[in-house]
Design a protein around this motif. Structure first.
Motif, PDB file in Angstrom:
ATOM      1  N   VAL A  22       0.850  -1.251  -0.178  1.00 22.49           N
ATOM      2  CA  VAL A  22      -0.013   0.023  -0.228  1.00 22.49           C
ATOM      3  C   VAL A  22       0.958   1.201   0.042  1.00 22.49           C
ATOM      4  O   VAL A  22       0.631   2.128  -0.627  1.00 22.49           O
ATOM      5  N   HIS A  23       1.816   1.296   0.792  1.00 19.48           N
ATOM      6  CA  HIS A  23       2.970   2.638   0.955  1.00 19.48           C
ATOM      7  C   HIS A  23       3.346   2.652  -0.485  1.00 19.48           C
ATOM      8  O   HIS A  23       3.395   3.809  -0.993  1.00 19.48           O
ATOM      9  N   THR A  24       3.889   1.608  -1.148  1.00 16.70           N
ATOM     10  CA  THR A  24       4.609   1.692  -2.452  1.00 16.70           C
ATOM     11  C   THR A  24       3.832   2.436  -3.582  1.00 16.70           C
ATOM     12  O   THR A  24       3.889   3.063  -4.368  1.00 16.70           O
ATOM     13  N   VAL A  25       2.474   1.576  -3.627  1.00 21.24           N
ATOM     14  CA  VAL A  25       1.497   2.027  -4.589  1.00 21.24           C
ATOM     15  C   VAL A  25       0.956   3.598  -4.660  1.00 21.24           C
ATOM     16  O   VAL A  25       0.724   4.226  -5.125  1.00 21.24           O
ATOM     17  N   MET A  26       0.655   3.874  -3.137  1.00 18.91           N
ATOM     18  CA  MET A  26       0.366   5.413  -2.897  1.00 18.91           C
ATOM     19  C   MET A  26       1.316   6.326  -3.228  1.00 18.91           C
ATOM     20  O   MET A  26       1.115   7.308  -3.801  1.00 18.91           O
ATOM     21  N   ALA A  27       2.654   5.920  -3.043  1.00 18.37           N
ATOM     22  CA  ALA A  27       3.696   6.919  -3.278  1.00 18.37           C
ATOM     23  C   ALA A  27       3.793   6.924  -4.795  1.00 18.37           C
ATOM     24  O   ALA A  27       4.227   7.970  -5.023  1.00 18.37           O
ATOM     25  N   TYR A  28       3.868   5.836  -5.332  1.00 20.70           N
ATOM     26  CA  TYR A  28       4.003   6.111  -6.669  1.00 20.70           C
ATOM     27  C   TYR A  28       2.855   6.588  -7.661  1.00 20.70           C
ATOM     28  O   TYR A  28       3.066   7.357  -8.470  1.00 20.70           O
ATOM     29  N   CYS A  29       1.833   6.369  -7.167  1.00 16.16           N
ATOM     30  CA  CYS A  29       0.665   7.123  -7.472  1.00 16.16           C
ATOM     31  C   CYS A  29       0.733   8.861  -7.366  1.00 16.16           C
ATOM     32  O   CYS A  29       0.348   9.380  -8.107  1.00 16.16           O
ATOM     33  N   ALA A  30       1.134   9.150  -6.234  1.00 17.60           N
ATOM     34  CA  ALA A  30       1.576  10.479  -5.972  1.00 17.60           C
ATOM     35  C   ALA A  30       2.390  11.303  -6.956  1.00 17.60           C
ATOM     36  O   ALA A  30       2.017  12.131  -7.518  1.00 17.60           O
ATOM     37  N   PHE A  31       3.447  10.558  -7.293  1.00 19.66           N
ATOM     38  CA  PHE A  31       4.497  11.079  -8.196  1.00 19.66           C
ATOM     39  C   PHE A  31       4.040  10.996  -9.720  1.00 19.66           C
ATOM     40  O   PHE A  31       4.000  11.925 -10.456  1.00 19.66           O
ATOM     41  N   VAL A  32       3.804   9.620  -9.983  1.00 18.07           N
ATOM     42  CA  VAL A  32       3.391   9.552 -11.382  1.00 18.07           C
ATOM     43  C   VAL A  32       2.036  10.143 -11.902  1.00 18.07           C
ATOM     44  O   VAL A  32       2.047  10.654 -12.910  1.00 18.07           O
ATOM     45  N   GLY A  33       1.132  10.124 -10.875  1.00 20.24           N
ATOM     46  CA  GLY A  33      -0.133  10.811 -11.111  1.00 20.24           C
ATOM     47  C   GLY A  33       0.160  12.105 -11.421  1.00 20.24           C
ATOM     48  O   GLY A  33      -0.490  12.558 -12.473  1.00 20.24           O
TER      49      GLY A  33
END
Length: 954
Positions: A22-33
């Motif tokens: 969850v930490h990884t997905v949320m962090a990547y979503c923040a930057f990549v999004g």
């Protein structure tokens, strides 16, 4: 029905790996999004930077993507907020996984993880537009904390080959990416290379991806965790409860972190280490201040004053050759250390003479105390190593303090509150540190020998200390010294003081660690050869290649320090430390005579022979290596004594000094980041295309009362609205001048580009150029000086309002050497004649108007005009020009800052030169007028003088 436990029913369970996912997905979503939204909605805006836009720059940086634009900023903030919960959980689970009863490292790493999470929220929700300073503080804190977090996680990683493999790869990629990241940022910010910021951006995004990926590896270990939710009071409803598995995870086998960092952390031990290091900081602060205080007197006497004898204050260890004195000093070591604090009290003395005597007494007692301390601890090698570590870290701390305070140490006697001094705080901390660190020694006064046989020559050991102390003081007491040795002007082709001064500080720390952990290698002839090669490269080469030699030399000198000092402590302190400081003093004088040869007896012998000084320094260190090589190694001594090669107390004590070292290095990195120049400078009156240029001989930045004068200089330059200023007598990068660089403070505070001019190894008194306009190119010249002192000159090309303008900054030779001055006038006249561009000369000529060499500088030979031929009352400072319209000229009194006034001229680009006719001020555009505050009595004793008010020309 779920099975009952004494502490409640299990109502839910989930695997620990989902915290990581969850930490990884949320962090990547923040930057990549945010990246996708930004590229879709604001592509051309987010790829544009301060210098270029599309198509030169075609990919956005992280900061531009997640910054202030809606909606990408909102996308980033939403997901990064959702990341915070799993992030705290991840840090908590990692602590649970790695904690052991006999180590404090897991707790430290967990606290760093929490700190990183909080600072991430800081730079996320406080953008650079909201508050630039706090955004930078949070950002640099996050980046700096990443270092101990990454290193700590690697050290604590359980024995899982797959997880460890990925951690090493991601960590290596992260730190490896920092090098090209910094390189391309400098290419963009300093050199303004088109497209460099796009390449920088790719590395910046790579850092983000690797940072998140490093933490994602925890999913491998967390898969062995099951997180259980229990209903302790039966408040849940429904039959959906699931039983937890009966099997309990086998406890993770305790991992050995490393001998140095194992064991229970003691705050008392850590405070002892901090106190010891501050004690070392106080020593180096006093030692480096002595030269500046001594320098004041020959400076104002223009020759030998007699006060120079105070440089011999360091030879006090000779007293330790008397057994009764040695016993008395060691038995009362705390009193001796406390008496040395007179050096930190000296700022209270008003007269320069009393300040010098107070500083000298402090150095006398401090050298005596440290030599006695090393000798007293020799019977217990781990205690001696701790004192040596404190001594070396004190030098590093002193250099970092100067890095933070623009090459001035805030507790020097030349500093006080009006010019940025922290004397009261420094003194208070020194008293507390000395009370703590001098409670006891291994000896109460008796001559307890060091373990093992004593071999090697005491005299050679003393000579080794002389070379070591001289190298540490002359090259490592300021992070910018060796950088200025290799500086050759614009365009920038090598390191600059900020940020690369941090590289010097990191090299020093690495060298000390090498000396502590690999003493055999540190005292080897192989490593000595590497140090000699580094010294040779530094002395003979420029730009990056020369600096690589400087880094090698810094590593070697710091690595050799523990070996050479510990070997010297085995012998009589009079034979080693006394002799060492005596020869060190001779080296100090020699390295001043290479430039001051015109003012000292026999000076011409040493004229321009820095190479001799460097060779002597390395030969002296070689003497120490020869003596140390004769001594059996520590392992051999332990075998000789029949003791095992294992000392938990020594190992733990060493770790505290390494913690201090880590903190100091992180501090150096943070300072480098916070001091990085903005390079967004603008002139004072761009509407009129005006250039306000000045020339000032700053007398080595010591005022009439022996206070450092940067602040007062800054105020006058700012209030006179100078766009360009030439500074003479500005090279302070020698022991006797404190290894300072006034131009760093002036350039950063005033927002100006700076060219230091010919470096310290060019044997001049210095010339420097500060400019609001970009310096496109600069060349350094040493003008013909067959008899007298070397005459430095800078020939710089500025980009002034889209037009190239040449500026010359020049200091001619002395009055006593007329042939030198004649040759110099012809050389400079030729330079000025050959430039096809508009030009300004800011100079110190030593001639009368309309007479002698004046007619070479002014007229057909040079093509230059005098700013005011009617000003007959000049001897030294002159401003000349060609190809520009000269509109004004003023002379401003110096107050007590220096011995020479400030002369200022106003020019306009792209207009004809005009006449020598005076016009009243009301016929001059407001932007071309001189400030009113200096009329009449002026301010702070600065006023227009000689002709009482500025002159304006048609």
């Amino acid at each position: 029905m779920a099975p009952k436990f004494k502490d409640g029913d299990v109502v839910a369970t989930f695997n620990g790996k989902w915290v990581s996912w969850v930490h990884t997905v949320m962090a990547y979503c923040a930057f990549v999004g945010a990246l996708f939204v930004g590229l879709w909605l604001h592509y051309h805006k987010i790829v544009e930077n301060e210098f270029y836009g599309y198509p030169q720059e075609w990919f956005p940086s992280v900061s531009a993507t997640i910054g202030d634009r809606y909606p990408e900023r909102s996308v980033f903030m939403l997901f990064i907020a959702l990341t915070s919960g799993p992030r705290f959980a991840l840090v908590g689970l990692w602590y649970i996984l790695t904690r052991t009863p006999n180590s404090s490292l897991p707790g430290f790493v967990a606290s760093v993880g929490i700190f990183r999470t909080l600072t991430c929220g800081g730079w996320t929700y406080v953008t650079s537009t909201d508050d630039h300073d706090w955004h930078d503080i949070f950002m640099i804190s996050y980046l700096v904390a990443t270092i101990p977090w990454t290193a700590g996680c690697l050290a604590l990683s359980p024995r899982n080959p797959v997880a460890l493999k990925y951690r090493k790869r991601f960590a290596g990629g992260f730190f490896g990416t920092l090098v090209p990241l910094v390189y391309f940022f400098i290419q963009h910010k300093v050199h303004r290379v088109a497209g460099a910021y796009t390449i920088y951006s790719f590395f910046e995004w790579t850092l983000v991806l690797l940072d998140v990926a490093f933490d994602a590896v925890t999913a491998i270990e967390f898969a062995n965790f099951e997180i259980v939710v229990k209903d302790l009071r039966g408040i849940t409803r429904g039959a959906g409860n699931k039983a937890v598995a009966d099997a309990v995870l086998e406890k993770e086998k305790e991992k050995q972190i490393g001998q140095v960092f194992s064991g229970v952390f003691s705050w008392f031990g850590f405070i002892d280490a901090v106190a010891d290091v501050y004690n070392g900081f106080a020593f180096w602060s006093m030692l480096t201040s002595l030269g500046v205080c001594v320098w004041y007197f020959p400076l104002w006497h223009m020759g030998i004053s007699g006060y120079e004898v105070m440089v011999m204050c360091t030879i006090s260890p000779f007293l330790l050759g008397i057994k009764s004195v040695r016993f008395l000093v060691i038995k009362n070591i705390r009193i001796v250390h406390l008496l040395s604090l007179s050096g930190l009290l000296s700022w209270l003395a008003k007269s320069p003479e009393n300040r010098l005597f107070s500083a000298g007494f402090g150095v006398w007692m401090s050298c005596l105390a440290w030599a006695a301390t090393f000798y007293a601890e020799r019977s217990q090698p781990h205690r001696l190593e701790a004192r040596i570590s404190a001594f070396c870290l004190g030098l590093l701390a002193s250099s970092i303090a100067k890095f933070a305070f623009y090459t001035n140490n805030p507790i020097w006697p030349i500093m006080h509150a009006p010019n940025g001094g922290w004397n009261k705080l420094g003194l208070a901390l020194a008293v507390l540190a000395m009370l703590r660190s001098t409670r006891s020694t291994a000896s109460s006064g008796a001559d307890i020998p060091a373990p093992g046989p004593n071999k090697g020559s005491p005299a050679l050991a003393g000579l080794g200390l002389a070379g070591l102390f001289f190298a540490m003081h002359s090259l490592l007491s300021d992070s910018s010294t060796m950088i200025l040795w290799v500086w050759e002007g614009y365009p920038i082709r090598g390191p600059i003081a900020v940020p690369h001064g941090a590289w010097t500080l990191l090299a020093m720390g690495f060298g000390l660690v090498t000396g502590l952990f690999a003493p055999g290698f540190a005292r080897s002839w192989t490593f000595y050869g590497i140090g000699c090669i580094g010294a040779a490269i530094l002395t003979t080469s420029s730009h990056w290649f020369g600096y690589y030699g400087a880094l090698a030399l810094a590593i070697y000198v710091m690595a050799a320090a523990p070996v050479l000092i510990s070997n010297a402590a085995r012998h009589s302190p009079a034979s080693t430390f006394g002799l060492g400081f005596l020869v060190y003093n001779i080296m100090v004088l020699a390295h001043v005579w290479v430039v001051a040869y015109a003012f000292v007896p026999g000076g011409p012998i040493m004229r321009e022979h820095t190479d001799w000084v460097q060779t002597a320094m390395m030969l002296l260190i070689g003497c120490g290596v020869f003596s140390a090589a004769s001594q059996p190694s520590a392992q051999s001594i332990q075998k000789y004594k029949g003791k095992p090669n294992y000392n938990p107390a020594a190992r733990k004590e060493r770790s505290y000094y390494l913690y201090v070292l880590a903190f100091l290095e992180l501090l150096a990195i943070a300072i480098a980041y916070l001091r990085f120049p903005s390079y967004n400078y603008t002139p004072y009156h761009p509407q009129e295309k005006a250039i306000t240029a000045g020339i000032w001989t700053i007398h080595f930045s010591l005022d009439n009362d022996m206070w450092s004068s940067e602040y007062r200089m800054r105020d006058l330059i700012k209030e006179m609205e100078l766009d360009v200023v030439g500074l003479l007598e500005s090279d302070l990068q020698r022991i006797i001048m404190g290894n300072r660089d006034t131009t760093q403070f002036l350039a950063e505070d005033l927002g100006m580009y700076v060219d230091f001019g010919p470096g310290p190894n060019k044997h001049t008194w210095g010339s420097a150029l500060l400019s609001k306009f970009p310096i496109v190119n600069s060349t350094h010249h040493l003008l013909p000086s067959p008899v007298g002192e070397l005459a430095p000159a800078i020939h710089a090309t500025l980009d002034a309002y889209g037009r190239y303008v040449d500026v010359f900054v020049f200091h001619s030779g002395q009055e006593e050497d007329p042939e030198d001055r004649r040759l110099q006038s012809e050389y400079l006249a030729k330079l000025m004649k050959e430039t096809p561009r508009p030009a300004i000369l800011l100079s110190y000529l030593v001639t009368k108007p309309l007479e002698g060499n004046y007619n070479t500088y002014v007229g057909e030979k040079s093509g230059m005009r005098d700013i005011d031929p009617s000003d007959w009352d000049r001897w030294c400072e002159y401003i000349l020009y060609k190809g520009l319209k000269r509109t004004g000229y003023a002379r401003v009194s110096r107050s007590t800052i220096t011995d020479t006034e400030l002369q200022v001229g106003k020019f306009v680009v792209d207009q004809p030169e005009g006449s020598n006719n005076f016009v009243p001020e009301d016929q001059v555009a407001p932007g071309l007028r001189f400030p009113q505050i200096f009329r009449g009595q002026g301010v702070r004793d600065h006023r227009y003088h000689v002709f009482e008010e500025p002159r304006y020309f048609s």
